[in-house]
Design an enzyme around this catalytic site. Structure first.
Site, PDB file in Angstrom:
ATOM      1  N   TYR A 277      53.629 -48.657  16.293  1.00 23.67           N
ATOM      2  CA  TYR A 277      52.999 -49.213  15.093  1.00 23.67           C
ATOM      3  C   TYR A 277      52.762 -48.096  14.081  1.00 23.67           C
ATOM      4  O   TYR A 277      52.038 -47.136  14.355  1.00 23.67           O
ATOM      5  CB  TYR A 277      51.671 -49.825  15.520  1.00 23.67           C
ATOM      6  CG  TYR A 277      50.974 -50.756  14.575  1.00 23.67           C
ATOM      7  CD1 TYR A 277      50.651 -50.379  13.281  1.00 23.67           C
ATOM      8  CD2 TYR A 277      50.588 -52.023  14.992  1.00 23.67           C
ATOM      9  CE1 TYR A 277      49.985 -51.229  12.429  1.00 23.67           C
ATOM     10  CE2 TYR A 277      49.913 -52.892  14.153  1.00 23.67           C
ATOM     11  CZ  TYR A 277      49.600 -52.475  12.875  1.00 23.67           C
ATOM     12  OH  TYR A 277      48.927 -53.324  12.038  1.00 23.67           O
ATOM     13  N   TYR A 325      59.765 -51.506   6.252  1.00 22.23           N
ATOM     14  CA  TYR A 325      60.295 -52.845   6.550  1.00 22.23           C
ATOM     15  C   TYR A 325      59.342 -53.944   6.098  1.00 22.23           C
ATOM     16  O   TYR A 325      59.647 -54.754   5.208  1.00 22.23           O
ATOM     17  CB  TYR A 325      60.560 -52.972   8.053  1.00 22.23           C
ATOM     18  CG  TYR A 325      60.972 -54.357   8.500  1.00 22.23           C
ATOM     19  CD1 TYR A 325      62.107 -54.969   7.987  1.00 22.23           C
ATOM     20  CD2 TYR A 325      60.204 -55.064   9.425  1.00 22.23           C
ATOM     21  CE1 TYR A 325      62.475 -56.242   8.396  1.00 22.23           C
ATOM     22  CE2 TYR A 325      60.569 -56.331   9.845  1.00 22.23           C
ATOM     23  CZ  TYR A 325      61.704 -56.920   9.328  1.00 22.23           C
ATOM     24  OH  TYR A 325      62.069 -58.184   9.719  1.00 22.23           O
TER      25      TYR A 325
END
Length: 380
Positions: A277, A325
């Site tokens: 993450y 992204y």
């Protein structure tokens, strides 16, 4: 939990990602759920277990017309969905349900159908907010600056994390930003909160995703290749980033990661693909060290030398990550989706021959963590 007892048989993101002012947050949940059901060849009538975070599970289950026999509303930030996978595996193994739908969606940028921004409550509001530590950029500066000092990480090495993420994003048509960037671009971008520049901070977007999990012995009944859940782990540390036991290491990362590796029965040499993450550029460095891929102090050099980049021996954050992204607020679902795509062999930046993927999430500012190990090989 016996390794390989459950598998992901449905996985999808929302039809659109990015800036979506024409669709509400709960509609994004539904869109992701319907796409995942279609992927698995199921209908809502087949779902008897449901989990979500951010929205109340009662609201989303009602909106979708699901009558669950098992519900999980664990909400500890962006890693909630890794933890939902773990809880779903336990629930299925215990016979509490057979087919679990996990949804995530956020109108993080457009704020359509979301609750109003609220103040932070609890200990953090009492002991941190009065000193101006009120949001992720300012809260994460506390450990990040100590990490950089103790580990000897310079601004250029931190910026290199963002550069590598963009290299992966360039290979992904769904990524929000795909134009290559340099270290100078990163360091020349607007300073958000020292040491973070704009390109070292996550995006703010709208979107969602959903997973469907069932018993591994049923996995062959579905249209797409199953992705087996080999292992998992979860933990928490502190709701106040200022109270971390060690600013240079996440205790929740270490506990969740070690449990995931142990329950999966794997070693680091078995891992072909890694998702960590990356809400901010320092998080992948913590992940590499706390998972044990790098010794303390070696992660920045590991990224700098290209080991996590396209062509490197440990491909990491291959969708472009939260930096390039997608990041609607709780990024964990998008990391899980990329692990599943890699194990299915359908990722835009596919890692050739990958059989084991590790997916590590963070919740809050090092408050919690969840880790899941996936494989496309049926465990013996």
């Amino acid at each position: 939990m016996t390794s390989g007892r459950v598998a992901v048989v449905g996985a999808a993101e929302t039809t659109e990602l990015g800036r979506l002012p024409h669709i509400s947050q709960i509609q994004l949940h539904a869109d992701a759920a319907l796409n995942a059901l279609d992927d698995a060849g199921l209908t809502v009538a087949d779902i008897d277990g449901f989990a979500t975070a951010g929205e109340r599970p009662t609201d989303v289950a009602h909106y979708l017309g699901i009558t669950p026999h098992w519900v999980d509303g664990t909400s500890v930030g962006g890693c909630s969905f890794m933890i939902h996978v773990r809880h779903a595996a336990a629930a299925i193994a215990a016979g509490l349900c057979t087919t679990v739908l996990i949804t995530h969606a956020e109108s993080g940028r457009s704020r359509v159908g979301t609750a109003p921004w609220g103040g932070r409550g609890g200990l953090a509001a009492q002991f941190e907010a009065p000193f101006g530590v009120t949001g992720p950029p300012t809260m994460f500066t506390i450990p990040a600056l100590r990490f950089m000092k103790e580990r000897g990480v310079g601004h250029q090495q931190l910026a290199q994390v963002a550069v590598v993420q963009r290299d992966w994003a360039a290979l992904n048509p769904r990524a929000m930003f795909r134009e290559p960037i340099t270290i100078d671009d990163v360091l020349g971008s607007r300073l958000i909160a020292y040491p973070f520049h704009l390109l070292e901070c996550c995006l703010v977007t709208d979107g969602g995703g959903a997973l469907i999990i069932t018993a591994a012995e049923r996995a062959a009944d579905f249209p797409n290749p199953p992705v087996y859940v080999l292992g998992h782990g979860e933990s928490t540390e502190t709701p106040m980033v200022s109270q971390m036991a060690d600013f240079t290491s996440s205790r929740a990362f270490s506990v969740a990661g070690a449990d995931a590796f142990t329950s999966a029965g794997i070693t680091h040499a078995d891992v072909d693909h890694l998702m960590v993450y990356d809400a901010f550029a320092h998080l992948p460095l913590y992940g590499l060290e706390d998972l044990g891929f790098c010794a303390p102090g070696d992660a920045a050099g590991f990224v700098w030398d290209g080991h996590t980049a396209p062509g490197g021996w440990l491909p990491m954050n291959t969708n472009g990550g939260g930096l390039s992204y997608m990041h609607s607020g709780m990024y964990g679902m998008y990391a899980l989706q990329e692990s599943v795509r890699q194990m299915r062999g359908t990722a835009p930046a596919q890692v050739a021959g990958a059989e084991v993927s590790v997916c590590l999430g963070v919740g809050g500012m090092f408050a919690a963590s969840g880790c899941v190990v996936f494989s496309n090989a049926e465990p013996s």
